[in-house]
Design a protein around this motif. Structure first.
Motif, PDB file in Angstrom:
ATOM      1  N   SER A 279       0.799  -1.229   0.000  1.00 43.52           N
ATOM      2  CA  SER A 279       0.000   0.000   0.000  1.00 43.52           C
ATOM      3  C   SER A 279       0.831   1.277   0.000  1.00 43.52           C
ATOM      4  O   SER A 279       0.400   2.285  -0.550  1.00 43.52           O
ATOM      5  N   VAL A 280       2.028   1.251   0.566  1.00 45.84           N
ATOM      6  CA  VAL A 280       2.800   2.495   0.611  1.00 45.84           C
ATOM      7  C   VAL A 280       3.252   2.939  -0.778  1.00 45.84           C
ATOM      8  O   VAL A 280       2.983   4.068  -1.188  1.00 45.84           O
ATOM      9  N   PRO A 281       3.899   2.034  -1.555  1.00 47.33           N
ATOM     10  CA  PRO A 281       4.220   2.460  -2.921  1.00 47.33           C
ATOM     11  C   PRO A 281       2.968   2.813  -3.712  1.00 47.33           C
ATOM     12  O   PRO A 281       2.987   3.741  -4.521  1.00 47.33           O
ATOM     13  N   LEU A 282       1.897   2.099  -3.434  1.00 45.86           N
ATOM     14  CA  LEU A 282       0.663   2.359  -4.175  1.00 45.86           C
ATOM     15  C   LEU A 282       0.110   3.743  -3.860  1.00 45.86           C
ATOM     16  O   LEU A 282      -0.420   4.419  -4.744  1.00 45.86           O
ATOM     17  N   SER A 283       0.243   4.179  -2.617  1.00 42.93           N
ATOM     18  CA  SER A 283      -0.226   5.519  -2.270  1.00 42.93           C
ATOM     19  C   SER A 283       0.538   6.563  -3.073  1.00 42.93           C
ATOM     20  O   SER A 283      -0.053   7.497  -3.614  1.00 42.93           O
ATOM     21  N   PHE A 284       1.863   6.392  -3.153  1.00 41.63           N
ATOM     22  CA  PHE A 284       2.655   7.339  -3.924  1.00 41.63           C
ATOM     23  C   PHE A 284       2.273   7.283  -5.391  1.00 41.63           C
ATOM     24  O   PHE A 284       2.099   8.302  -6.051  1.00 41.63           O
TER      25      PHE A 284
END
Ligand code: ADP
Ligand code: MG
Length: 612
Positions: A279-284
């Protein structure tokens, strides 16, 4: 949906049906085991395979490894249904993140397609502007200052400096003259050059640049690389803890093996870090994708993170806060006629892409015979120097006149004054005026509302027109009469106390300043390729109000990243404690893990929503 995505849906569907069948049949013993292994392998063979290869490569401890151990362990303890279910849910989560990533990737790629590169090719003595893929190897092309070299080639006339930083990572411009190679994608900074192409567009380096921007997600933000490092240490610790959990109670306290083994497996499933890793890379990615749909191109997650922390914004004036569409207000000739003065100015400016040049060429309106024009040199922050009919002319501001040694004087009219001299003979001046962009003042006040503490305007223009613009838009500080190098110095002076400095510019001569700032923002459509190359963020439609929007998007994205980290760790922490105490079962663990991941992904997708 791509082929592998469709395939995994079929595999999941098949596994669900087979498992349901196995549950209904109530078989026992080996038959039961084998009948569950079939759907298990159907849905999870690639996960198992990846886990095996990661062990072979001596880099186990990724989430696929955790999933494999946990599910195989579930088979060992006899929880067949749970084993298949964990695998199915894991694949659901993977598919989900795959779809989400694909969606944001496409919106970034689409935006890049908006900027077509064109080539000016010489055919039968005529300059034709064509699409670069129509140019054949061995044809002659012309590249003016500020333009991107469209195809790889060899220079046959002219000399210039080229910015190749996009290709080599080298930020210093390189000198290039007759006989030298010019690489497509590098930016022509100063002189007009003619070159013979040495490769087709498809094979040219420029195609690779587009790829570079498309892969913006590779530039990891600090929060993102933290998660990757975190997972690398965290996963082995979790595995070790699970092993201890399975071994110590039975060995030390004589407790039941199978109870503690299944608690340890639950522990493994819950502690899987995929929710964060995904989810973190996806948020970016979502933030970058969402911004791109608002016409804001962000070249990497690290710039998004940097933008969210900006507290000082420095603007260039011309083309950034003003339209850069100058209109000629007055022509004051000296020794020559008005028409002659305009004719000289237009001829000298004919190769320039500066907004000043465009206004003069537009005012002239007529045909400019390029055969009359010899070498032209753009003097950044001052004007142009050109040989016309064999004589040397200077067209630019007061500094250029001083350079030429001409006896010039200020004009009584307000606006930007373009002085003209033949060698050191002053021939008069043309007064042009620019208009402030409609939302420039609103953009500046919105920045202040967002907590930007200091706004500055830098310009190479004279003090009077600088003050008129600066006061109208409401910046805190105005600095005028600057050379490009002075702009770099000004930014360097502001940097230590800036707490995150963004520079917003457009022109050719802004490239060094863009590179120096913490975040370089370029105005896209009007700005030159050079500025776009050096910038970290490009506002495609040139609207200053997109800057506060970009800052809002970046802050929202960072907020979502933090929410996901806190939420995931909190839920996992609670389930971990419960599972160690034996208060959970495999089903809760599976739903906990996949549920957290899906919620985190859905939260990330909010970052992608188009901002108003
Ligand atoms: P800004 O800082 O406002 O973006 P520049 O640094 O691009 O402006 O240019 C500074 C000044 O130099 C302009 O205001 C103009 O007087 C002069 N100048 C620059 N390029 C040209 C040109 N091609 N022709 C005439 N004058 C120019
Ligand atoms: Mg400029």
């Amino acid at each position: 949906m791509t082929k592998p995505q469709k395939l995994i849906i079929w595999r999941m569907g098949g596994a669900v049906l087979l498992t349901a069948g196995c549950c209904l049949l109530k078989t026992t013993g080996w038959v039961r085991l084998v009948s569950f292994i079939i759907p298990y392998l159907l849905v999870g063979y690639d996960v198992l395979w990846d886990a095996v290869t990661s062990i072979v490569r001596l880099q186990p401890f990724d989430e696929k490894f955790l999933m494999s151990i946990a599910t195989i362990g579930a088979f060992v303890t006899g929880d067949y249904t749970e084993a298949v279910a964990v695998m199915i849910f894991y694949q659901v989560g993977e598919l989900f993140s795959d779809l989400a990533v694909g969606k944001s990737r496409r919106s970034i790629a689409k935006l890049m397609d908006i900027r077509p590169d064109c080539a000016v090719v010489l055919r039968d003595g005529q300059q034709l502007t064509v699409s670069p893929d129509e140019v054949r190897v061995g044809e002659t092309i012309v590249v003016r200052p500020g333009e991107r070299v469209p195809l790889d080639g060899r220079i046959i006339s002219g000399e210039t400096t080229l910015n190749t930083s996009a290709l080599t990572g080298e930020s210093l411009p390189v000198e290039a003259r007759e006989g030298d190679a010019a690489i497509s994608g590098s930016i022509n900074l100063s002189g007009t050059i003619t070159l013979v192409t040495t490769s087709s567009f498809a094979e040219s380096t420029v195609s690779k640049i587009l790829e570079l921007v498309e892969n913006a997600s590779d530039k990891k933000a600090r929060a993102e690389s933290f998660i990757t490092r975190f997972a690398r240490i965290y996963t082995p610790c979790v595995v070790a803890a699970a092993v201890l959990l399975a071994l110590i109670p039975p060995l030390a306290f004589g407790q039941d093996y199978s109870v503690w083994l299944s608690r340890a497996l639950i522990f493994l499933v819950v502690s899987c870090p995929c929710a964060l890793v995904v989810s973190v890379p996806l948020s970016f990615f979502g933030g970058i994708g969402g911004a791109s749909r608002s016409g804001i191109l962000i070249k990497g997650a690290n710039y998004l993170e940097a933008l969210s922390k900006v507290r000082t914004v420095v603007f260039d004036k011309t083309g950034t806060l003003t339209k850069g569409n100058f209109v000629v207000d007055a022509i004051h000739p000296h020794l020559v006629t008005e028409a002659q003065l305009l004719d000289i100015a237009a001829a000298a400016e004919s190769y320039s892409v500066h907004p000043v040049a465009e206004s003069i060429i537009t005012a002239h309106g007529g045909h400019i015979d390029r055969a009359r024009i010899g070498a032209t040199t753009e003097r950044a922050g001052m004007g142009v120097e050109a040989v016309i009919d064999g004589e040397r002319y200077f067209v630019g501001n007061g500094k250029l006149m001083d350079l030429a040694g001409a006896d010039w004087h200020e004009c009584h009219l307000s606006g930007t004054t373009v002085h003209i001299s033949r060698d050191d003979n002053y021939l008069g001046h043309i007064v042009i005026n620019d208009q402030i962009k409609p939302n420039a003042a609103r953009a500046v006040s919105e920045l202040h509302e967002l907590g930007i503490r200091h706004t500055v305007m830098l310009t190479g223009d004279n003090e009077r027109s600088a003050r008129a613009v600066g006061e109208a838009v409401g910046v805190d500080e105005i600095r005028s009469g600057l050379y490009p190098a002075d702009k770099v110095a000004a930014v360097e002076e502001l940097l230590p106390t800036a707490n995150g400095l963004a520079f917003v510019g457009d022109g050719i001569n802004d490239a060094p300043v863009l590179a120096r700032a913490d975040v370089g923002v370029a105005m896209g459509a009007l700005g030159s390729d050079a500025a776009i190359e050096a910038a970290d963020i490009v506002l495609m439609d040139d609207k200053p109000e997109k800057l506060p929007l970009a800052i809002s998007i970046s802050r929202k994205t960072m907020r979502i990243v933090k929410q996901n980290i806190v939420f995931t760790l909190a839920v996992k922490g609670v389930i971990l404690v419960l599972s160690a105490m034996g208060l959970t079962n495999m089903w809760i663990a599976v739903f906990g893990d996949v549920g957290v991941m899906v919620i985190a992904i859905l939260n990330s997708m909010r970052a992608m929503r188009k901002a108003e």
